[in-house]
Design an enzyme around this catalytic site. Sequence first.
Site, short mmCIF file in Angstrom:
data_model
loop_
_atom_site.label_atom_id
_atom_site.label_comp_id
_atom_site.label_asym_id
_atom_site.label_seq_id
_atom_site.Cartn_x
_atom_site.Cartn_y
_atom_site.Cartn_z
N LYS A 156 42.85 25.47 37.75
CA LYS A 156 44.23 25.50 39.06
C LYS A 156 43.64 24.22 40.54
O LYS A 156 44.68 23.87 40.88
CB LYS A 156 44.65 27.43 39.52
CG LYS A 156 44.50 27.84 37.71
CD LYS A 156 44.84 29.16 38.27
CE LYS A 156 45.33 30.09 37.09
NZ LYS A 156 45.91 31.55 37.76
N GLY A 161 39.22 35.46 44.90
CA GLY A 161 38.83 34.31 43.68
C GLY A 161 40.27 33.29 43.66
O GLY A 161 41.48 33.57 44.62
P1 NAP Z 1 37.59 33.23 39.71
O1 NAP Z 1 38.46 32.41 40.41
O2 NAP Z 1 36.15 33.20 39.00
O3 NAP Z 1 37.26 35.10 40.77
C1 NAP Z 1 36.47 35.44 40.19
C2 NAP Z 1 36.71 36.63 40.52
O4 NAP Z 1 35.74 37.77 40.11
C3 NAP Z 1 35.42 36.21 42.12
O5 NAP Z 1 35.94 36.97 43.89
C4 NAP Z 1 34.29 36.57 42.01
O6 NAP Z 1 33.58 37.40 43.04
C5 NAP Z 1 34.22 38.06 40.84
N1 NAP Z 1 33.62 38.50 40.40
C6 NAP Z 1 33.26 38.20 38.97
N2 NAP Z 1 32.19 38.25 38.47
C7 NAP Z 1 32.07 39.72 38.96
C8 NAP Z 1 30.95 41.18 38.90
N3 NAP Z 1 30.36 40.89 38.11
N4 NAP Z 1 31.21 41.68 39.77
C9 NAP Z 1 32.14 42.14 40.93
N5 NAP Z 1 32.51 40.82 40.95
C10 NAP Z 1 32.84 40.09 39.85
O7 NAP Z 1 38.78 33.74 38.60
P2 NAP Z 1 40.54 33.51 39.31
O8 NAP Z 1 41.81 32.65 38.29
O9 NAP Z 1 40.66 34.78 39.91
O10 NAP Z 1 40.58 34.91 37.19
C11 NAP Z 1 39.95 36.70 37.71
C12 NAP Z 1 40.79 37.07 36.95
O11 NAP Z 1 42.11 37.62 37.36
C13 NAP Z 1 40.71 36.95 34.95
O12 NAP Z 1 40.17 38.02 34.53
C14 NAP Z 1 42.02 35.98 34.47
O13 NAP Z 1 41.87 36.31 33.72
C15 NAP Z 1 42.22 37.09 35.70
N6 NAP Z 1 44.37 36.84 35.92
C16 NAP Z 1 45.42 37.11 34.98
C17 NAP Z 1 46.24 36.92 35.24
C18 NAP Z 1 47.84 38.01 34.39
O14 NAP Z 1 48.60 37.12 34.54
N7 NAP Z 1 47.58 38.45 34.06
C19 NAP Z 1 46.71 35.99 36.39
C20 NAP Z 1 45.48 35.06 36.66
C21 NAP Z 1 44.52 35.62 36.88
P3 NAP Z 1 32.15 36.54 44.12
O15 NAP Z 1 33.14 35.67 45.13
O16 NAP Z 1 32.00 37.05 44.24
O17 NAP Z 1 32.00 35.73 42.49
#
Ligand code: NAP
Length: 285
Positions: A70, A132
């Site tokens: 992204k 994130g």
């Molecule tokens: P990202 O940029 O990789 O961010 C991931 C986030 O999750 C970070 O804050 C990370 O914390 C945290 N995290 C990951 N593993 C963890 C763990 N074991 N314990 C605690 N915190 C953890 O990903 P993103 O793009 O923000 O997406 C996040 C989620 O949203 C994904 O599951 C994605 O599929 C979903 N999503 C859904 C939609 C929808 O339309 N429904 C749209 C977009 C995204 P740290 O900073 O500590 O690493």
Amino acid sequence: MIDSSTRLYGLVGHPVAGSRSPWVHNFIFETFDIPAVYLSFNVESDKLQDAVNGFKAVGTKGFNVTIPYKTDIIPMLDRVDGTAMQLGAVNTVVYQDGDFIGYNTDGDGLIKVLERRLGPISNQRVLVLGAGGAARGICGSLMAGKAKAIGIWNRTEQKAHQLKLELETRDANECKVAVISAPALFSEYDLVINSTSVGMEPDIHESPIDVRFLSPQAVVCDIVYKPHQTQLLRDAALGGHDVIYGIEMLIEQGLLAQKLWNGLSDDALEPVRNALIREFEMLHK
Ligand code: NAP
């Protein structure tokens, strides 16, 4: 029927297997008799620029971008809308007059879902779990919607501070932004949005927080949509909280992309939203 006039739309990410976006967009094309097809493309990072060039070469009308591209996609586009540029994240690209233009429909998609369920976001104190890409878009839209307060809780607290700083320099409205470092403070919020990836398949028994720290009236929303019923939402429902499912955001951000790509109106899309939610719920009974 696919023929020589069929237009191509798609999704680039890595991985993309299991994404529900093809289901959303092909359903819309079929409903409105739009001669188009939407496919997923699993692209390695060193091939992202080639994929963008290829999309342009073959006359793609638009595409979505997902994890982890992204932000990386931004310099590869001809123009980026102001909001997406501020967020530093593009999830929707539109082809117009020879240019690829980047937008972000993630945050606004979720706000639409929340406002339909809860009324104006301006009344809400919102706890955002995660810092994130998704959290960034959601916090930006919450600020634009003048949420009363935003609390950011993240595993890596430093990233929560960084996001708070970005939000405060970007938008000087009255929304109070705080970094939440102790679960005891969760109870100050009316709405909780999980925007971490915790609970996503295959780790379906994990939850980002213990819901017993929440205010009893708090509404809990999870943007993770695989599985439909995450551990967080299961715990929240058992604790008597109203819950909002991640599939609703996926559908809504997809509808916003279709408005950009094909100029479909809110009125036209309303029955499609309901049909998509009904079909998804039937599949996940
Ligand atoms: P990202 O940029 O990789 O961010 C991931 C986030 O999750 C970070 O804050 C990370 O914390 C945290 N995290 C990951 N593993 C963890 C763990 N074991 N314990 C605690 N915190 C953890 O990903 P993103 O793009 O923000 O997406 C996040 C989620 O949203 C994904 O599951 C994605 O599929 C979903 N999503 C859904 C939609 C929808 O339309 N429904 C749209 C977009 C995204 P740290 O900073 O500590 O690493």
